[in-house]
Design an enzyme around this catalytic site. Structure first.
Site: not given
Ligand code: 4NP
Length: 167
Positions: A9, A12, A14-16, A128
């Protein structure tokens, strides 16, 4: 049989890591995969959260369903990943595009695609949840659980075909 799977993602956190934790738990619980050697990891296309634990909200939502994400630490995708993994699954189209650019600079010969392509739902991307409402984390889990089940089916079929070939 050896299979390696990388979930990707943006951050790294939340989703992955949710996909990594859910898929690993499902593999470990699957009796037909006890003899399979399945390597599972996750990474982000961005480096912002390198070394961090998964987001507390992801961890809490996962824990309610029995998945422990606490040992995981964020890292960024690196060129060697394209030599190490058979399957690389992106959580959304932006990250898939970034991965395709990176893969084109390597000798990658595996499968690179959207994780949700494995299921027939209306959604192509895992949304997201980072800046969204609290229920976003449960939505991620619902989608990731369904796609993980589909990936298990694919691997179980490969595994049984391989075993038949070895007879
Ligand atoms: P992820 O979610 O891609 O599912 O881990 C996010 C985590 C952090 C951010 C964006 C999306 N950020 O903007 O810091």
């Amino acid at each position: 049989m050896t299979v390696s799977v990388l979930f990707v993602c943006l951050g790294n956190i939340c989703r992955s890591p949710t996909a990594e934790g859910v898929f690993r738990a499902k593999v470990n619980a699957h009796e037909q995969l006890t003899s399979a050697n399945i390597k599972i990891d996750s990474a982000g296309t961005a480096a912002w959260h390198r070394g961090k634990s998964p987001d507390e909200r992801s961890q809490a939502a996962a824990k309610k369903r029995g998945y422990d994400l606490s040992p995981l630490r964020a890292r960024q995708v690196e060129p060697a990943d394209f030599a190490r993994f058979d399957y690389i699954f992106a959580m959304d189209l932006d990250n898939l595009a970034l991965l395709r650019e990176q893969a084109a600079r390597t000798e990658f010969s595996g499968h690179l695609g959207l994780f949700l392509q494995l299921i027939d739902g209306v959604e192509r991307e895992v949304p997201d949840p980072y800046y969204g409402a609290a229920d976003g984390f449960d939505r991620v889990l619902n989608l990731v659980e369904a796609a993980s089940d589909a990936l298990i089916d694919i691997i179980v079929h490969q595994h049984s075909n391989n075993q038949n070939c070895n007879k």
